[in-house]
Design a protein around this motif. Sequence first.
Motif, PDB file in Angstrom:
ATOM      1  N   ALA A  14      -6.646   9.326   0.472  1.00 37.04           N
ATOM      2  CA  ALA A  14      -5.480   8.550   0.047  1.00 37.04           C
ATOM      3  C   ALA A  14      -5.610   8.132  -1.418  1.00 37.04           C
ATOM      4  O   ALA A  14      -5.681   6.952  -1.732  1.00 37.04           O
ATOM      5  N   PRO A  15      -5.648   9.103  -2.329  1.00 38.97           N
ATOM      6  CA  PRO A  15      -5.744   8.746  -3.750  1.00 38.97           C
ATOM      7  C   PRO A  15      -4.484   8.048  -4.229  1.00 38.97           C
ATOM      8  O   PRO A  15      -3.402   8.228  -3.676  1.00 38.97           O
ATOM      9  N   VAL A  16      -4.634   7.234  -5.248  1.00 37.30           N
ATOM     10  CA  VAL A  16      -3.481   6.565  -5.838  1.00 37.30           C
ATOM     11  C   VAL A  16      -2.569   7.631  -6.448  1.00 37.30           C
ATOM     12  O   VAL A  16      -3.032   8.493  -7.195  1.00 37.30           O
ATOM     13  N   PRO A  17      -1.282   7.612  -6.133  1.00 38.05           N
ATOM     14  CA  PRO A  17      -0.394   8.664  -6.623  1.00 38.05           C
ATOM     15  C   PRO A  17      -0.161   8.585  -8.130  1.00 38.05           C
ATOM     16  O   PRO A  17      -0.045   7.505  -8.705  1.00 38.05           O
ATOM     17  N   ASP A  18      -0.109   9.736  -8.765  1.00 33.68           N
ATOM     18  CA  ASP A  18       0.268   9.812 -10.170  1.00 33.68           C
ATOM     19  C   ASP A  18       1.733  10.215 -10.214  1.00 33.68           C
ATOM     20  O   ASP A  18       2.075  11.374  -9.985  1.00 33.68           O
ATOM     21  N   LEU A  19       2.596   9.258 -10.473  1.00 33.51           N
ATOM     22  CA  LEU A  19       4.032   9.491 -10.420  1.00 33.51           C
ATOM     23  C   LEU A  19       4.617   9.772 -11.799  1.00 33.51           C
ATOM     24  O   LEU A  19       5.833   9.753 -11.965  1.00 33.51           O
ATOM     25  N   PHE A  20       3.743  10.027 -12.787  1.00 35.01           N
ATOM     26  CA  PHE A  20       4.239  10.256 -14.137  1.00 35.01           C
ATOM     27  C   PHE A  20       5.241  11.407 -14.164  1.00 35.01           C
ATOM     28  O   PHE A  20       4.997  12.489 -13.650  1.00 35.01           O
ATOM     29  N   ASP A  21       6.371  11.142 -14.775  1.00 36.59           N
ATOM     30  CA  ASP A  21       7.422  12.147 -14.926  1.00 36.59           C
ATOM     31  C   ASP A  21       7.982  11.983 -16.332  1.00 36.59           C
ATOM     32  O   ASP A  21       8.513  10.929 -16.667  1.00 36.59           O
ATOM     33  N   GLN A  22       7.851  12.998 -17.160  1.00 39.89           N
ATOM     34  CA  GLN A  22       8.302  12.906 -18.544  1.00 39.89           C
ATOM     35  C   GLN A  22       9.790  12.572 -18.584  1.00 39.89           C
ATOM     36  O   GLN A  22      10.603  13.278 -17.986  1.00 39.89           O
ATOM     37  N   GLN A  72      11.775   5.747  -4.831  1.00 42.48           N
ATOM     38  CA  GLN A  72      11.692   6.230  -3.456  1.00 42.48           C
ATOM     39  C   GLN A  72      10.271   6.660  -3.107  1.00 42.48           C
ATOM     40  O   GLN A  72       9.766   6.362  -2.017  1.00 42.48           O
ATOM     41  N   SER A  73       9.618   7.368  -4.028  1.00 46.84           N
ATOM     42  CA  SER A  73       8.244   7.824  -3.791  1.00 46.84           C
ATOM     43  C   SER A  73       7.296   6.636  -3.648  1.00 46.84           C
ATOM     44  O   SER A  73       6.399   6.644  -2.798  1.00 46.84           O
ATOM     45  N   CYS A  74       7.493   5.636  -4.485  1.00 49.25           N
ATOM     46  CA  CYS A  74       6.643   4.447  -4.413  1.00 49.25           C
ATOM     47  C   CYS A  74       6.812   3.730  -3.077  1.00 49.25           C
ATOM     48  O   CYS A  74       5.838   3.342  -2.442  1.00 49.25           O
ATOM     49  N   LYS A  75       8.049   3.554  -2.670  1.00 51.22           N
ATOM     50  CA  LYS A  75       8.303   2.876  -1.398  1.00 51.22           C
ATOM     51  C   LYS A  75       7.691   3.649  -0.241  1.00 51.22           C
ATOM     52  O   LYS A  75       7.071   3.058   0.662  1.00 51.22           O
ATOM     53  N   ALA A  76       7.848   4.985  -0.264  1.00 49.06           N
ATOM     54  CA  ALA A  76       7.305   5.802   0.818  1.00 49.06           C
ATOM     55  C   ALA A  76       5.786   5.691   0.885  1.00 49.06           C
ATOM     56  O   ALA A  76       5.203   5.587   1.978  1.00 49.06           O
ATOM     57  N   LEU A 112       3.840   3.213  -0.260  1.00 52.84           N
ATOM     58  CA  LEU A 112       3.427   1.867   0.150  1.00 52.84           C
ATOM     59  C   LEU A 112       3.702   1.647   1.641  1.00 52.84           C
ATOM     60  O   LEU A 112       2.908   0.996   2.331  1.00 52.84           O
ATOM     61  N   ASP A 113       4.818   2.183   2.136  1.00 52.77           N
ATOM     62  CA  ASP A 113       5.105   2.086   3.570  1.00 52.77           C
ATOM     63  C   ASP A 113       4.038   2.816   4.380  1.00 52.77           C
ATOM     64  O   ASP A 113       3.600   2.339   5.431  1.00 52.77           O
ATOM     65  N   GLN A 162      -6.831  -2.970  -1.447  1.00 50.63           N
ATOM     66  CA  GLN A 162      -7.167  -2.424  -2.757  1.00 50.63           C
ATOM     67  C   GLN A 162      -6.305  -1.209  -3.083  1.00 50.63           C
ATOM     68  O   GLN A 162      -5.777  -1.090  -4.191  1.00 50.63           O
ATOM     69  N   LEU A 163      -6.147  -0.312  -2.115  1.00 45.39           N
ATOM     70  CA  LEU A 163      -5.320   0.872  -2.329  1.00 45.39           C
ATOM     71  C   LEU A 163      -3.871   0.469  -2.577  1.00 45.39           C
ATOM     72  O   LEU A 163      -3.192   1.051  -3.438  1.00 45.39           O
ATOM     73  N   ARG A 164      -3.395  -0.519  -1.841  1.00 46.65           N
ATOM     74  CA  ARG A 164      -2.023  -0.985  -2.038  1.00 46.65           C
ATOM     75  C   ARG A 164      -1.842  -1.540  -3.456  1.00 46.65           C
ATOM     76  O   ARG A 164      -0.843  -1.226  -4.122  1.00 46.65           O
ATOM     77  N   ALA A 165      -2.794  -2.335  -3.913  1.00 44.10           N
ATOM     78  CA  ALA A 165      -2.694  -2.921  -5.250  1.00 44.10           C
ATOM     79  C   ALA A 165      -2.729  -1.844  -6.330  1.00 44.10           C
ATOM     80  O   ALA A 165      -1.968  -1.899  -7.308  1.00 44.10           O
ATOM     81  N   GLU A 166      -3.602  -0.843  -6.167  1.00 38.29           N
ATOM     82  CA  GLU A 166      -3.694   0.236  -7.144  1.00 38.29           C
ATOM     83  C   GLU A 166      -2.414   1.066  -7.168  1.00 38.29           C
ATOM     84  O   GLU A 166      -1.946   1.488  -8.237  1.00 38.29           O
ATOM     85  N   THR A 167      -1.856   1.295  -5.991  1.00 34.90           N
ATOM     86  CA  THR A 167      -0.617   2.069  -5.902  1.00 34.90           C
ATOM     87  C   THR A 167       0.543   1.307  -6.529  1.00 34.90           C
ATOM     88  O   THR A 167       1.371   1.883  -7.247  1.00 34.90           O
TER      89      THR A 167
END
Length: 237
Positions: free
Chosen positions: A59-67, A82-86, A88-89, A108-113
């Motif tokens: 469960a790595p912290v997602p990299d949501l970077f989008d130029q 939407q991706s963030c909510k999914a 975290l849910d 910890q994972l929740r906070a990092e995400t």
Amino acid sequence: MTGRAIATALLAALAATPALAASKTIEYGTGACSYKLRFDPAKVNETQLRDTLRLLFDAPVPDLFDQPDPARLQKQIAAAEQSCKAKLDEIGRLKLLAVPGVEAARDQLRAETELSCRMSLAELRGFTDPAQLNGFTTEPKCTFYIDALAGRVPKAKALETLSAASCADNASPARCRKEFADRAGDDTKYRIDLLSYGWRNCVLHAPDQPASDGNAARNEIGEKIIARYKIKESCED
């Protein structure tokens, strides 16, 4: 710690563990390695075991970077939200084993995400509203880029600072600086460079940012948990 190093540590810990009268085997993987773990379903809930392994090893912290793309910026923001909510849910729905440290690992994972999500969304919104980038660090080198995006810094000075910070370790500093200068002729590319190579890189390396490796800490908890089981490892060469 790499997947292979984790596996080595796990197998060493298991070497002296007596075989359990387990009657079920599940598979899971980390990196290039896959594992078969044998357990007694009368003693361990399979869903909780699978979810705990997912939390600690997969469960790595997602990299949501989008130029940022001005033509579809609002769609990018909506997709990131939407991706963030999914994600975290998903973290909240995991059914975990009642083992010390596991719920703290979830927190910890929740906070990092949440931080990763806030930063990615701020970067998208900051393309048109630089004030969205405030609040992540007090490092003056980083707030410089916010000022540059807001037009409070002359482009020549902003470009000089950006090039100096980004090209110092480049194999060809002169070519690197020229590429930034060429891109600065296009206002969209110039702002993207200020965001990505300037602000983001500065924040990630700012002295007031968390220095702990969350994945490594979760892996360590996972090692202690599965040391009670028998596992079989298979890794790609």
